[in-house]
Write a protein that holds these residues in place. Structure first.
Motif, PDB file in Angstrom:
ATOM      1  N   PHE A  30      62.604  -6.384  14.810  1.00 18.09           N
ATOM      2  CA  PHE A  30      62.333  -5.311  15.757  1.00 18.09           C
ATOM      3  C   PHE A  30      63.589  -4.528  16.129  1.00 18.09           C
ATOM      4  CE2 PHE A  30      58.479  -7.732  16.216  1.00 18.09           C
ATOM      5  CZ  PHE A  30      57.516  -6.782  16.499  1.00 18.09           C
ATOM      6  N   GLY A  31      64.641  -4.679  15.329  1.00 19.87           N
ATOM      7  CA  GLY A  31      65.834  -3.899  15.571  1.00 19.87           C
ATOM      8  C   GLY A  31      66.475  -4.143  16.913  1.00 19.87           C
ATOM      9  N   GLY A  32      66.304  -5.354  17.459  1.00 17.08           N
ATOM     10  CA  GLY A  32      66.900  -5.688  18.747  1.00 17.08           C
ATOM     11  C   GLY A  32      66.112  -5.195  19.940  1.00 17.08           C
ATOM     12  N   THR A  33      64.972  -4.507  19.723  1.00 10.56           N
ATOM     13  CA  THR A  33      64.194  -4.000  20.851  1.00 10.56           C
ATOM     14  C   THR A  33      63.285  -5.061  21.457  1.00 10.56           C
ATOM     15  OG1 THR A  33      62.403  -3.257  19.394  1.00 10.56           O
ATOM     16  CG2 THR A  33      64.174  -1.690  19.831  1.00 10.56           C
ATOM     17  N   TYR A  34      63.091  -6.161  20.759  1.00  7.37           N
ATOM     18  CA  TYR A  34      62.232  -7.228  21.265  1.00  7.37           C
ATOM     19  C   TYR A  34      62.834  -8.562  20.876  1.00  7.37           C
ATOM     20  CZ  TYR A  34      58.221 -10.348  21.788  1.00  7.37           C
ATOM     21  OH  TYR A  34      57.400 -11.382  22.134  1.00  7.37           O
ATOM     22  N   SER A  35      63.092  -9.415  21.855  1.00 11.21           N
ATOM     23  CA  SER A  35      63.645 -10.744  21.586  1.00 11.21           C
ATOM     24  C   SER A  35      62.974 -11.723  22.541  1.00 11.21           C
ATOM     25  CB  SER A  35      65.167 -10.746  21.784  1.00 11.21           C
ATOM     26  OG  SER A  35      65.704 -12.017  21.475  1.00 11.21           O
ATOM     27  N   PRO A  36      61.964 -12.446  22.074  1.00 10.29           N
ATOM     28  CA  PRO A  36      61.227 -13.340  22.964  1.00 10.29           C
ATOM     29  C   PRO A  36      62.080 -14.520  23.392  1.00 10.29           C
ATOM     30  CG  PRO A  36      60.559 -13.713  20.710  1.00 10.29           C
ATOM     31  CD  PRO A  36      61.478 -12.535  20.688  1.00 10.29           C
ATOM     32  N   SER A  37      61.759 -15.066  24.535  1.00 10.55           N
ATOM     33  CA  SER A  37      62.479 -16.232  25.038  1.00 10.55           C
ATOM     34  C   SER A  37      61.921 -17.501  24.400  1.00 10.55           C
ATOM     35  CB  SER A  37      62.348 -16.316  26.558  1.00 10.55           C
ATOM     36  OG  SER A  37      60.998 -16.553  26.918  1.00 10.55           O
ATOM     37  N   ALA A  38      62.695 -18.574  24.535  1.00  9.93           N
ATOM     38  CA  ALA A  38      62.216 -19.861  24.034  1.00  9.93           C
ATOM     39  C   ALA A  38      60.931 -20.267  24.749  1.00  9.93           C
ATOM     40  CB  ALA A  38      63.292 -20.921  24.224  1.00  9.93           C
TER      41      ALA A  38
ATOM     42  N   GLU B   7      44.836  -7.112  10.680  1.00  9.88           N
ATOM     43  CA  GLU B   7      45.498  -7.158  11.992  1.00  9.88           C
ATOM     44  C   GLU B   7      47.010  -7.274  11.832  1.00  9.88           C
ATOM     45  OE1 GLU B   7      45.436  -9.881  16.071  1.00  9.88           O
ATOM     46  OE2 GLU B   7      43.871 -10.113  14.543  1.00  9.88           O
ATOM     47  N   LEU B   8      47.435  -8.066  10.843  1.00 11.88           N
ATOM     48  CA  LEU B   8      48.862  -8.212  10.596  1.00 11.88           C
ATOM     49  C   LEU B   8      49.471  -6.893  10.129  1.00 11.88           C
ATOM     50  CD1 LEU B   8      51.342 -10.047  10.413  1.00 11.88           C
ATOM     51  CD2 LEU B   8      50.639 -10.625   8.078  1.00 11.88           C
ATOM     52  N   GLU B   9      48.725  -6.117   9.338  1.00 18.31           N
ATOM     53  CA  GLU B   9      49.229  -4.816   8.886  1.00 18.31           C
ATOM     54  C   GLU B   9      49.474  -3.875  10.061  1.00 18.31           C
ATOM     55  OE1 GLU B   9      46.625  -3.174   5.995  1.00 18.31           O
ATOM     56  OE2 GLU B   9      47.037  -4.708   4.484  1.00 18.31           O
ATOM     57  N   LYS B  10      48.613  -3.908  11.063  1.00 15.66           N
ATOM     58  CA  LYS B  10      48.804  -3.073  12.253  1.00 15.66           C
ATOM     59  C   LYS B  10      50.075  -3.483  13.005  1.00 15.66           C
ATOM     60  CE  LYS B  10      43.930  -1.972  13.062  1.00 15.66           C
ATOM     61  NZ  LYS B  10      42.791  -2.071  14.019  1.00 15.66           N
ATOM     62  N   ILE B  11      50.300  -4.791  13.074  1.00 12.50           N
ATOM     63  CA  ILE B  11      51.505  -5.262  13.754  1.00 12.50           C
ATOM     64  C   ILE B  11      52.750  -4.806  13.003  1.00 12.50           C
ATOM     65  CG2 ILE B  11      52.813  -7.319  14.419  1.00 12.50           C
ATOM     66  CD1 ILE B  11      50.151  -8.723  14.915  1.00 12.50           C
ATOM     67  N   GLU B  12      52.729  -4.921  11.669  1.00 12.47           N
ATOM     68  CA  GLU B  12      53.869  -4.488  10.861  1.00 12.47           C
ATOM     69  C   GLU B  12      54.112  -2.985  11.030  1.00 12.47           C
ATOM     70  OE1 GLU B  12      56.046  -6.172   9.556  1.00 12.47           O
ATOM     71  OE2 GLU B  12      55.338  -7.873   8.403  1.00 12.47           O
ATOM     72  N   HIS B  13      53.023  -2.210  11.119  1.00  9.34           N
ATOM     73  CA  HIS B  13      53.170  -0.765  11.340  1.00  9.34           C
ATOM     74  C   HIS B  13      53.841  -0.502  12.686  1.00  9.34           C
ATOM     75  CE1 HIS B  13      52.278   3.514  11.143  1.00  9.34           C
ATOM     76  NE2 HIS B  13      51.752   3.427  12.357  1.00  9.34           N
ATOM     77  N   GLY B  14      53.473  -1.293  13.705  1.00  7.46           N
ATOM     78  CA  GLY B  14      54.114  -1.137  15.011  1.00  7.46           C
ATOM     79  C   GLY B  14      55.600  -1.447  14.964  1.00  7.46           C
ATOM     80  N   VAL B  15      55.980  -2.448  14.153  1.00  9.58           N
ATOM     81  CA  VAL B  15      57.399  -2.770  13.995  1.00  9.58           C
ATOM     82  C   VAL B  15      58.143  -1.574  13.398  1.00  9.58           C
ATOM     83  CG1 VAL B  15      59.034  -4.238  12.771  1.00  9.58           C
ATOM     84  CG2 VAL B  15      56.982  -5.241  13.766  1.00  9.58           C
ATOM     85  N   THR B  16      57.557  -0.976  12.351  1.00 10.83           N
ATOM     86  CA  THR B  16      58.192   0.179  11.701  1.00 10.83           C
ATOM     87  C   THR B  16      58.351   1.333  12.666  1.00 10.83           C
ATOM     88  OG1 THR B  16      57.230  -0.484   9.582  1.00 10.83           O
ATOM     89  CG2 THR B  16      58.021   1.783   9.768  1.00 10.83           C
ATOM     90  N   GLU B  17      57.325   1.647  13.435  1.00  4.43           N
ATOM     91  CA  GLU B  17      57.395   2.759  14.384  1.00  4.43           C
ATOM     92  C   GLU B  17      58.424   2.485  15.469  1.00  4.43           C
ATOM     93  OE1 GLU B  17      55.888   5.749  14.222  1.00  4.43           O
ATOM     94  OE2 GLU B  17      55.318   5.049  12.225  1.00  4.43           O
ATOM     95  N   SER B  18      58.505   1.237  15.920  1.00  4.21           N
ATOM     96  CA  SER B  18      59.475   0.895  16.957  1.00  4.21           C
ATOM     97  C   SER B  18      60.898   1.088  16.461  1.00  4.21           C
ATOM     98  CB  SER B  18      59.271  -0.556  17.401  1.00  4.21           C
ATOM     99  OG  SER B  18      60.276  -0.943  18.306  1.00  4.21           O
ATOM    100  N   ILE B  19      61.179   0.635  15.229  1.00  6.41           N
ATOM    101  CA  ILE B  19      62.523   0.780  14.677  1.00  6.41           C
ATOM    102  C   ILE B  19      62.854   2.253  14.466  1.00  6.41           C
ATOM    103  CG2 ILE B  19      63.953   0.289  12.660  1.00  6.41           C
ATOM    104  CD1 ILE B  19      62.465  -2.354  12.404  1.00  6.41           C
ATOM    105  N   ARG B  20      61.877   3.052  14.020  1.00  7.88           N
ATOM    106  CA  ARG B  20      62.122   4.480  13.824  1.00  7.88           C
ATOM    107  C   ARG B  20      62.437   5.173  15.151  1.00  7.88           C
ATOM    108  NH1 ARG B  20      57.739   5.632  11.216  1.00  7.88           N
ATOM    109  NH2 ARG B  20      58.688   5.433   9.169  1.00  7.88           N
ATOM    110  N   ALA B  21      61.710   4.810  16.203  1.00  8.34           N
ATOM    111  CA  ALA B  21      61.980   5.403  17.518  1.00  8.34           C
ATOM    112  C   ALA B  21      63.362   5.018  18.018  1.00  8.34           C
ATOM    113  CB  ALA B  21      60.911   4.960  18.518  1.00  8.34           C
ATOM    114  N   LEU B  22      63.758   3.759  17.771  1.00 10.33           N
ATOM    115  CA  LEU B  22      65.091   3.314  18.174  1.00 10.33           C
ATOM    116  C   LEU B  22      66.168   4.100  17.439  1.00 10.33           C
ATOM    117  CD1 LEU B  22      66.944   1.273  19.650  1.00 10.33           C
ATOM    118  CD2 LEU B  22      66.696  -0.219  17.663  1.00 10.33           C
ATOM    119  N   ALA B  23      65.991   4.304  16.131  1.00  2.04           N
ATOM    120  CA  ALA B  23      66.979   5.057  15.352  1.00  2.04           C
ATOM    121  C   ALA B  23      67.087   6.499  15.837  1.00  2.04           C
ATOM    122  CB  ALA B  23      66.604   5.014  13.870  1.00  2.04           C
ATOM    123  N   ASP B  24      65.940   7.121  16.180  1.00  2.00           N
ATOM    124  CA  ASP B  24      65.970   8.488  16.704  1.00  2.00           C
ATOM    125  C   ASP B  24      66.753   8.555  18.011  1.00  2.00           C
ATOM    126  OD1 ASP B  24      64.486   9.344  14.572  1.00  2.00           O
ATOM    127  OD2 ASP B  24      62.565   9.289  15.629  1.00  2.00           O
TER     128      ASP B  24
END
Length: 234
Positions: free
Chosen positions: A36-44, A87-104
């Motif tokens: 997630f490009g550092g935008t999401y880091s879950p806790s233990a 369902e997994l494909e939708k999650i992967e798409h969300g990861v891609t969009e999140s990283i693209r928004a972070l780069a912008d």
């Protein structure tokens, strides 16, 4: 934008990561942060209860390697992963969009910082040119019976105090002892801090002098010569 998993999404994504290879809990947390490009880091406290739930459902198994607990997907876990492929494909798409928004966002911040730096440099150059071309003020007639001034000209043409305090000495102290390899990085950091502090202080004082009409060509020449001497000494 911080990505948010839909209900059950993190559980499914953990299965996906374990389907790639067995991992221990810390590796899963680190891999999620990387994906997630550092935008999401879950806790233990978020990851381990889900791993325990997956184990109780027979979807993952765990083993001990030294002091680490390694989780491995089971055949039942792979079956669920295949069944929930869309369902997994939708999650992967969300990861891609999140990283693209972070780069912008990073590109916008960098562009803004470069624009501000160019404006600062242009303003400093204009002020330096204005100070260098301003004609010197006519000397005031001495007041009768005024007490003698010990050195008026020396004070008028002296190097500004902020210039000396930033690391420029009036006398050459001689070459400094060479730094060892282990000291080089520490010295570089110290030098960068000194340069940044000098730049801020110099700009503030130059602008103040320009606004008050007291910035002289001698001060600008002293600054120019001092910086040239410093560059030659590097």
């Amino acid at each position: 934008m911080t990505p948010v998993f839909p209900h059950g999404g993190l559980r499914l994504y953990l299965l996906h990561l374990l389907d790639e290879q067995p991992r221990h809990g810390y590796e899963l947390i680190r891999e999620l942060s990387t994906r997630f490009g550092g935008t999401y880091s879950p806790s233990a406290g978020t990851v381990y209860p889900r791993l325990s739930k997956l184990e109780s459902e027979g979807l993952v198994s765990r083993s001990t390697e030294g002091r680490k607990t390694v989780y491995t997907i089971t055949p039942a876990g792979r079956e669920e992963l295949r069944a929930r492929g869309p369902e997994l494909e939708k999650i992967e798409h969300g990861v891609t969009e999140s990283i693209r928004a972070l780069a912008d966002g990073v590109r916008v911040e960098v562009a803004g910082a470069m624009k501000t730096l160019r404006a600062d440099l242009a303003a400093a150059a204009r002020e330096a040119r204005a100070g260098a071309t301003r004609p010197p003020a006519a000397p005031a007639a001495p007041a009768p019976e005024a007490p003698a001034d010990p050195a008026p000209d020396a004070r008028a043409n002296a190097v500004p105090e902020w210039f000396l305090s930033a690391g420029e000495a009036a006398d050459d102290p001689g070459p400094a002892p060479a730094a060892g390899p282990r000291d080089s990085r520490a010295l570089l950091r110290e030098a960068e801090l000194l340069i940044n502090g000098f730049r801020q202080e110099a700009r503030r004082e130059l602008r103040r002098g320009a606004a008050a009409g007291t910035l002289s060509a001698e001060v600008v020449a002293t600054l120019r010569d001092g910086l040239a001497a410093l560059r030659r000494g590097l």
